[in-house]
Motif scaffolding. Structure first.
Motif, PDB file in Angstrom:
ATOM      1  N   MET A 110      22.022  47.980 -35.414  1.00 42.75           N
ATOM      2  CA  MET A 110      23.304  47.881 -34.699  1.00 42.75           C
ATOM      3  C   MET A 110      23.295  48.770 -33.452  1.00 42.75           C
ATOM      4  N   GLY A 111      22.323  49.653 -33.358  1.00 46.81           N
ATOM      5  CA  GLY A 111      22.277  50.582 -32.234  1.00 46.81           C
ATOM      6  C   GLY A 111      23.440  51.563 -32.288  1.00 46.81           C
ATOM      7  N   ALA A 112      23.853  51.920 -33.508  1.00 45.13           N
ATOM      8  CA  ALA A 112      24.991  52.821 -33.692  1.00 45.13           C
ATOM      9  C   ALA A 112      24.666  54.201 -33.143  1.00 45.13           C
ATOM     10  N   LYS A 113      25.605  54.744 -32.384  1.00 49.41           N
ATOM     11  CA  LYS A 113      25.391  56.035 -31.723  1.00 49.41           C
ATOM     12  C   LYS A 113      26.206  57.171 -32.319  1.00 49.41           C
ATOM     13  N   GLY A 114      27.296  56.852 -33.001  1.00 54.53           N
ATOM     14  CA  GLY A 114      28.130  57.917 -33.533  1.00 54.53           C
ATOM     15  C   GLY A 114      29.231  57.373 -34.422  1.00 54.53           C
ATOM     16  N   PRO A 115      30.170  58.235 -34.795  1.00 55.78           N
ATOM     17  CA  PRO A 115      31.244  57.852 -35.720  1.00 55.78           C
ATOM     18  C   PRO A 115      32.079  56.649 -35.255  1.00 55.78           C
ATOM     19  N   GLN A 116      32.152  56.422 -33.953  1.00 55.34           N
ATOM     20  CA  GLN A 116      32.941  55.297 -33.442  1.00 55.34           C
ATOM     21  C   GLN A 116      32.328  53.951 -33.851  1.00 55.34           C
ATOM     22  N   ASP A 117      31.064  53.947 -34.264  1.00 56.51           N
ATOM     23  CA  ASP A 117      30.386  52.714 -34.670  1.00 56.51           C
ATOM     24  C   ASP A 117      30.413  52.490 -36.181  1.00 56.51           C
ATOM     25  N   MET A 118      31.180  53.293 -36.896  1.00 52.85           N
ATOM     26  CA  MET A 118      31.194  53.201 -38.353  1.00 52.85           C
ATOM     27  C   MET A 118      31.649  51.821 -38.829  1.00 52.85           C
ATOM     28  N   GLY A 119      32.663  51.268 -38.196  1.00 56.33           N
ATOM     29  CA  GLY A 119      33.175  49.956 -38.607  1.00 56.33           C
ATOM     30  C   GLY A 119      32.120  48.870 -38.477  1.00 56.33           C
ATOM     31  N   LYS A 120      31.347  48.905 -37.399  1.00 52.73           N
ATOM     32  CA  LYS A 120      30.284  47.914 -37.210  1.00 52.73           C
ATOM     33  C   LYS A 120      29.219  48.046 -38.288  1.00 52.73           C
ATOM     34  N   VAL A 121      28.825  49.274 -38.581  1.00 54.51           N
ATOM     35  CA  VAL A 121      27.776  49.502 -39.572  1.00 54.51           C
ATOM     36  C   VAL A 121      28.272  49.094 -40.968  1.00 54.51           C
ATOM     37  N   MET A 122      29.484  49.480 -41.310  1.00 54.81           N
ATOM     38  CA  MET A 122      30.041  49.104 -42.620  1.00 54.81           C
ATOM     39  C   MET A 122      30.153  47.584 -42.734  1.00 54.81           C
ATOM     40  N   GLY A 123      30.537  46.928 -41.658  1.00 56.84           N
ATOM     41  CA  GLY A 123      30.615  45.472 -41.662  1.00 56.84           C
ATOM     42  C   GLY A 123      29.267  44.830 -41.918  1.00 56.84           C
ATOM     43  N   ALA A 124      28.218  45.474 -41.450  1.00 58.97           N
ATOM     44  CA  ALA A 124      26.866  44.942 -41.642  1.00 58.97           C
ATOM     45  C   ALA A 124      26.336  45.199 -43.055  1.00 58.97           C
ATOM     46  N   ASP A 134      28.572  51.664 -55.045  1.00 57.11           N
ATOM     47  CA  ASP A 134      29.920  52.183 -54.873  1.00 57.11           C
ATOM     48  C   ASP A 134      30.168  52.298 -53.369  1.00 57.11           C
ATOM     49  N   MET A 135      31.079  51.469 -52.856  1.00 53.62           N
ATOM     50  CA  MET A 135      31.293  51.415 -51.415  1.00 53.62           C
ATOM     51  C   MET A 135      31.880  52.714 -50.871  1.00 53.62           C
ATOM     52  N   GLY A 136      32.564  53.493 -51.687  1.00 50.10           N
ATOM     53  CA  GLY A 136      33.053  54.803 -51.252  1.00 50.10           C
ATOM     54  C   GLY A 136      31.895  55.734 -50.928  1.00 50.10           C
ATOM     55  N   LYS A 137      30.873  55.705 -51.784  1.00 50.97           N
ATOM     56  CA  LYS A 137      29.690  56.534 -51.545  1.00 50.97           C
ATOM     57  C   LYS A 137      28.904  56.018 -50.348  1.00 50.97           C
ATOM     58  N   VAL A 138      28.860  54.686 -50.200  1.00 50.59           N
ATOM     59  CA  VAL A 138      28.167  54.102 -49.051  1.00 50.59           C
ATOM     60  C   VAL A 138      28.859  54.528 -47.763  1.00 50.59           C
ATOM     61  N   SER A 139      30.184  54.497 -47.762  1.00 50.34           N
ATOM     62  CA  SER A 139      30.953  54.897 -46.593  1.00 50.34           C
ATOM     63  C   SER A 139      30.659  56.352 -46.227  1.00 50.34           C
ATOM     64  N   ALA A 140      30.610  57.216 -47.226  1.00 48.83           N
ATOM     65  CA  ALA A 140      30.306  58.628 -46.977  1.00 48.83           C
ATOM     66  C   ALA A 140      28.890  58.780 -46.421  1.00 48.83           C
ATOM     67  N   LEU A 141      27.956  57.991 -46.924  1.00 53.36           N
ATOM     68  CA  LEU A 141      26.581  58.039 -46.448  1.00 53.36           C
ATOM     69  C   LEU A 141      26.492  57.585 -44.988  1.00 53.36           C
ATOM     70  N   VAL A 142      27.196  56.498 -44.662  1.00 47.17           N
ATOM     71  CA  VAL A 142      27.207  55.998 -43.276  1.00 47.17           C
ATOM     72  C   VAL A 142      27.808  57.053 -42.353  1.00 47.17           C
ATOM     73  N   LYS A 143      28.926  57.631 -42.789  1.00 46.82           N
ATOM     74  CA  LYS A 143      29.597  58.648 -41.971  1.00 46.82           C
ATOM     75  C   LYS A 143      28.671  59.833 -41.723  1.00 46.82           C
ATOM     76  N   ALA A 144      27.980  60.292 -42.765  1.00 44.50           N
ATOM     77  CA  ALA A 144      27.062  61.424 -42.629  1.00 44.50           C
ATOM     78  C   ALA A 144      25.908  61.075 -41.693  1.00 44.50           C
ATOM     79  N   ARG A 145      25.376  59.871 -41.842  1.00 47.29           N
ATOM     80  CA  ARG A 145      24.242  59.457 -41.008  1.00 47.29           C
ATOM     81  C   ARG A 145      24.663  59.364 -39.532  1.00 47.29           C
ATOM     82  N   LEU A 146      25.856  58.826 -39.281  1.00 50.35           N
ATOM     83  CA  LEU A 146      26.326  58.681 -37.905  1.00 50.35           C
ATOM     84  C   LEU A 146      26.698  60.035 -37.296  1.00 50.35           C
ATOM     85  N   ALA A 147      27.189  60.951 -38.102  1.00 52.26           N
ATOM     86  CA  ALA A 147      27.540  62.280 -37.599  1.00 52.26           C
ATOM     87  C   ALA A 147      26.302  63.086 -37.265  1.00 52.26           C
ATOM     88  N   GLY A 148      25.205  62.793 -37.972  1.00 55.04           N
ATOM     89  CA  GLY A 148      23.975  63.541 -37.769  1.00 55.04           C
ATOM     90  C   GLY A 148      23.161  63.073 -36.578  1.00 55.04           C
TER      91      GLY A 148
END
Length: 149
Positions: A110-124, A134-148
């Motif tokens: 997705m070429g995600a660059k930061g937290p603003q791209d979380m919706g695109k990544v979660m949609g994918a 568990d989608m709650g854990k997945v969401s936390a993982l995506v958020k952590a990955r995008l913040a890093g």
């Protein structure tokens, strides 16, 4: 065999075995499926049944936390039992490393660059992980990955 039919067959088996606790949990699951079908005037496919089961499990986890906070271990144990019964109807759960690989692939593709791209990544990732993580854990993982990044 469709998941809805499997629930019905297992409910009949629990009746014959006189396994009241299991029967009660299966009846709750079937009632939730039928309620959604009536509300939306549709017949649920396996993906729809899985979504109902996931919602039931989430509700029970929330209830367990409340019951334990109120020192009602008897009610918390009943909810835990219901989770164990209805979890068996979910597809095989993915390991944390498999989930991490899917998230990493989605972030890169997705070429995600930061937290603003979380919706695109979660949609994918949601269609690939629904019912299998568990989608709650997945969401936390995506958020952590995008913040890093």
């Amino acid at each position: 065999m469709p998941l809805r039919d499997k629930l019905t067959e297992d409910m009949k088996a629990a009746m014959k075995a006189r396994d009241q606790e299991r029967l009660d949990a299966l009846r709750l699951a079937l009632a939730a499926v039928k309620q959604r079908e009536v509300d939306e005037r549709i017949t649920l496919d396996d993906a729809g049944v899985i979504a109902v089961i996931e919602k039931m499990i989430k509700q029970r986890r929330d209830s367990i936390a409340q019951y334990e906070k109120a020192a009602r271990q008897d009610l918390a144990d009943r909810e835990k039992f219901e989770i164990r019964v209805i979890e068996t109807y979910l597809p095989q759960q993915l390991s944390p490393s498999e989930i991490d690989a899917i998230v990493a692939e989605a972030v890169q593709s997705m070429g995600a660059k930061g937290p603003q791209d979380m919706g695109k990544v979660m949609g994918a990732v949601k269609p690939r992980l629904a019912g299998r993580a568990d989608m709650g854990k997945v969401s936390a993982l995506v958020k952590a990955r995008l913040a890093g990044q």
